[in-house]
Motif scaffolding. Structure first.
Motif, PDB file in Angstrom:
ATOM      1  N   GLU A  78       0.779  -0.902  -0.086  1.00  0.00           N
ATOM      2  CA  GLU A  78      -0.020   0.046  -0.048  1.00  0.00           C
ATOM      3  C   GLU A  78       0.977   1.254   0.137  1.00  0.00           C
ATOM      4  O   GLU A  78       0.587   2.170  -0.590  1.00  0.00           O
ATOM      5  N   LEU A  79       1.898   1.213   0.928  1.00  0.00           N
ATOM      6  CA  LEU A  79       2.868   2.434   0.953  1.00  0.00           C
ATOM      7  C   LEU A  79       3.574   2.500  -0.486  1.00  0.00           C
ATOM      8  O   LEU A  79       3.841   3.725  -0.878  1.00  0.00           O
ATOM      9  N   ARG A  80       4.011   1.337  -0.942  1.00  0.00           N
ATOM     10  CA  ARG A  80       4.858   1.392  -2.243  1.00  0.00           C
ATOM     11  C   ARG A  80       4.181   1.987  -3.479  1.00  0.00           C
ATOM     12  O   ARG A  80       4.492   2.717  -4.181  1.00  0.00           O
ATOM     13  N   GLU A  81       2.695   1.658  -3.273  1.00  0.00           N
ATOM     14  CA  GLU A  81       1.838   2.206  -4.440  1.00  0.00           C
ATOM     15  C   GLU A  81       1.437   3.650  -4.429  1.00  0.00           C
ATOM     16  O   GLU A  81       1.467   4.355  -5.412  1.00  0.00           O
ATOM     17  N   GLN A  82       1.450   4.077  -3.127  1.00  0.00           N
ATOM     18  CA  GLN A  82       1.207   5.530  -2.837  1.00  0.00           C
ATOM     19  C   GLN A  82       2.541   6.479  -3.260  1.00  0.00           C
ATOM     20  O   GLN A  82       2.209   7.362  -4.008  1.00  0.00           O
ATOM     21  N   ILE A  83       3.529   5.804  -2.944  1.00  0.00           N
ATOM     22  CA  ILE A  83       4.854   6.531  -3.508  1.00  0.00           C
ATOM     23  C   ILE A  83       5.058   6.524  -5.009  1.00  0.00           C
ATOM     24  O   ILE A  83       5.216   7.508  -5.803  1.00  0.00           O
ATOM     25  N   ALA A  84       4.717   5.387  -5.536  1.00  0.00           N
ATOM     26  CA  ALA A  84       4.762   5.096  -7.092  1.00  0.00           C
ATOM     27  C   ALA A  84       3.785   6.230  -7.626  1.00  0.00           C
ATOM     28  O   ALA A  84       3.930   6.710  -8.739  1.00  0.00           O
ATOM     29  N   LYS A  85       2.671   6.352  -7.130  1.00  0.00           N
ATOM     30  CA  LYS A  85       1.792   7.124  -7.748  1.00  0.00           C
ATOM     31  C   LYS A  85       2.075   8.535  -7.500  1.00  0.00           C
ATOM     32  O   LYS A  85       1.916   9.270  -8.665  1.00  0.00           O
ATOM     33  N   ARG A  86       2.683   8.976  -6.590  1.00  0.00           N
ATOM     34  CA  ARG A  86       3.004  10.285  -6.476  1.00  0.00           C
ATOM     35  C   ARG A  86       4.024  10.837  -7.118  1.00  0.00           C
ATOM     36  O   ARG A  86       4.149  12.130  -7.799  1.00  0.00           O
ATOM     37  N   TYR A  87       5.048   9.741  -7.414  1.00  0.00           N
ATOM     38  CA  TYR A  87       6.203  10.116  -8.537  1.00  0.00           C
ATOM     39  C   TYR A  87       6.286   9.678  -9.576  1.00  0.00           C
ATOM     40  O   TYR A  87       7.135   9.862 -10.298  1.00  0.00           O
ATOM     41  N   THR A 263       1.178   5.513   7.338  1.00  0.00           N
ATOM     42  CA  THR A 263       1.813   6.419   6.266  1.00  0.00           C
ATOM     43  C   THR A 263       0.918   6.366   4.890  1.00  0.00           C
ATOM     44  O   THR A 263       0.355   7.550   4.377  1.00  0.00           O
ATOM     45  N   ALA A 264       0.690   5.243   4.565  1.00  0.00           N
ATOM     46  CA  ALA A 264      -0.125   4.968   3.415  1.00  0.00           C
ATOM     47  C   ALA A 264      -1.619   5.592   3.454  1.00  0.00           C
ATOM     48  O   ALA A 264      -2.129   6.117   2.617  1.00  0.00           O
ATOM     49  N   GLU A 265      -2.111   5.375   4.617  1.00  0.00           N
ATOM     50  CA  GLU A 265      -3.549   5.931   4.807  1.00  0.00           C
ATOM     51  C   GLU A 265      -3.520   7.264   4.747  1.00  0.00           C
ATOM     52  O   GLU A 265      -4.357   8.058   4.123  1.00  0.00           O
ATOM     53  N   TYR A 266      -2.420   7.937   5.424  1.00  0.00           N
ATOM     54  CA  TYR A 266      -2.326   9.296   5.338  1.00  0.00           C
ATOM     55  C   TYR A 266      -2.216   9.941   4.128  1.00  0.00           C
ATOM     56  O   TYR A 266      -2.711  11.113   3.868  1.00  0.00           O
ATOM     57  N   MET A 267      -1.341   9.382   3.057  1.00  0.00           N
ATOM     58  CA  MET A 267      -1.175   9.787   1.936  1.00  0.00           C
ATOM     59  C   MET A 267      -2.454   9.619   1.110  1.00  0.00           C
ATOM     60  O   MET A 267      -2.915  10.640   0.269  1.00  0.00           O
ATOM     61  N   ALA A 268      -3.062   8.533   1.202  1.00  0.00           N
ATOM     62  CA  ALA A 268      -4.235   8.264   0.402  1.00  0.00           C
ATOM     63  C   ALA A 268      -5.507   9.031   0.826  1.00  0.00           C
ATOM     64  O   ALA A 268      -6.275   9.440  -0.215  1.00  0.00           O
ATOM     65  N   SER A 269      -5.480   9.669   1.895  1.00  0.00           N
ATOM     66  CA  SER A 269      -6.590  10.644   2.405  1.00  0.00           C
ATOM     67  C   SER A 269      -6.564  11.979   1.803  1.00  0.00           C
ATOM     68  O   SER A 269      -7.506  12.838   2.122  1.00  0.00           O
ATOM     69  N   GLY A 270      -5.262  12.025   1.540  1.00  0.00           N
ATOM     70  CA  GLY A 270      -5.171  13.543   1.028  1.00  0.00           C
ATOM     71  C   GLY A 270      -4.501  14.555   2.034  1.00  0.00           C
ATOM     72  O   GLY A 270      -4.155  15.639   1.997  1.00  0.00           O
TER      73      GLY A 270
END
Length: 380
Positions: A78-87, A263-270
């Motif tokens: 989940e966190l790797r996906e958020q980082i990948a999406k962001r960058y 952190t993944a939840e934090y990023m995904a929530s905006g």
């Protein structure tokens, strides 16, 4: 009982370990009792403490004991996906680390043998210098390297709001660095813990964007979320990340799992982006305050950088002033900084210092700069 000479048990690497003068300050001094410009800590007011309890509850409700168990060495998906999406990269090019400091260390560990050369800015981030020397690699300023000095393995650089100098490489300088890396056939370790903390100016293309085939880009959540979570990441070619993955298995097995899910939840929530906007406004104000105080109090002959982002300013004093020799007097007077020579590969430039503007209580910034200015004026 006879005393034991423990030194005979130490490995050959131990003499190469470099003490951090910043950490030594923390051991000796109550930072709350002085005006400290020494550390690189973010401001505690930027930590989203109001959201942490609900984020943890949400994670435990969603993942249960999985959030408390060992996890994937690469990092939770989940966190790797958020980082990948962001960058804008594939998930396969993302490795989570236990802090970006571990990223520096593990890159050095897999790339450098004793006697190899790491090319770096001069001055260079002290934590990186510690890792390079711990693995017995030589550190040579980028512009001073020649093949006769030894085998260069990679270039290490903080292109955005450099620690310690605060400077940012423009596009032409980045393109020149990429050309040099290709000419020498070396890799690039692009350390980017401050890139998202920009207060003025226009973002510049990253080295990874300019040379994705030979760049390992390090990122950190310490400056944009909370350093206590100890999370960072590496983005790079899969073949390089595979060796980092294997290496990390013997270091920590996996990054902190609960922290990653939170952190993944934090990023995904905006929430990350909304909190980051507030952090940028806070740091911009603190930067501007320090710049105005330097203009107001510093004596003639003192110069400083005016960074577009990050957490640091770099001061250059008259050559007659030795900031290492001045340090104990400053500390006794109640103000702390980091002498600039500690960041130089040869210990030179003893008339420089690094100041941090993010951590100090704002009420202490003016008296701290005023006191430091008086000490410098007296030392001229």
């Amino acid at each position: 009982m006879m005393p034991v000479d423990y030194s005979r048990f130490f490995s050959e690497d131990v003499p190469s370990f470099l003490r951090s003068p910043v950490r030594e300050i923390f051991r000796k001094v109550d930072l709350g009792a002085i005006c400290s410009f020494a550390g690189g800590y973010p401001a505690a007011v930027t930590f989203p403490t109001e959201h942490i309890p609900s984020l943890v509850s949400s994670v435990l409700e969603k993942y249960g004991t999985k959030a408390l168990q060992y996890g994937d060495t690469r990092g939770v998906a989940e966190l790797r996906e958020q980082i990948a999406k962001r960058y804008g990269v594939p998930v396969s090019q993302v490795q989570i680390t236990t802090s970006s400091q571990q990223g520096i260390d593990v890159c050095t560990r897999i790339l450098a043998d004793p006697g190899d050369i790491v090319l770096a800015d001069n001055p260079v981030y002290l934590g990186a210098l510690q890792s390079f020397r711990a693995y017995r690699a030589g550190v040579v300023p980028i512009d001073e390297y020649s093949a006769g000095l030894g085998r260069a393995k990679f270039i290490y650089v903080i292109p955005d709001f450099n620690n310690p100098s605060g400077k940012t490489l423009d596009l032409s300088a980045r393109e020149a660095l990429v050309r040099k890396a290709r000419e020498l056939d070396v890799l690039i370790v692009e350390d980017s813990p401050y890139r998202e903390l920009r207060y003025s100016g226009t973002p510049v293309k990253t080295l990874r964007e300019l040379a994705p085939e030979r760049t390992l880009q390090l990122g950190s959540l310490s400056k944009i979320f909370a350093p206590g979570f100890r999370l960072g990441w590496i983005i790079g070619p899969e073949e390089l990340l595979e060796q980092i993955y294997v290496c990390k298995q013997c270091l920590d097995l996996c990054p902190p799992v609960l922290d990653q899910y939170v952190t993944a939840e934090y990023m995904a929530s905006g929430l990350l982006d909304s909190n980051l906007a507030g952090s940028i406004a806070e740091y911009r104000r603190r930067r501007d305050l320090m710049l105005s105080l330097l203009e107001r109090f510093m004596p003639d002959g003192v110069e400083w950088t005016r960074p577009d982002g990050g957490l640091f300013l770099w001061l250059t004093l008259p050559e007659s002033i030795d900031t290492v020799a001045l340090y104990d007097k400053a500390l006794d007077a109640g103000v702390a900084y980091v002498a600039g020579s500690f960041f130089y590969t040869d210990g030179s430039h003893r008339n420089t210092m690094r100041l941090n503007f993010s951590f100090i209580d704002e009420a202490k910034m003016e008296p701290g700069i005023k006191l430091l200015s008086e000490l410098i004026r007296d030392a001229v």
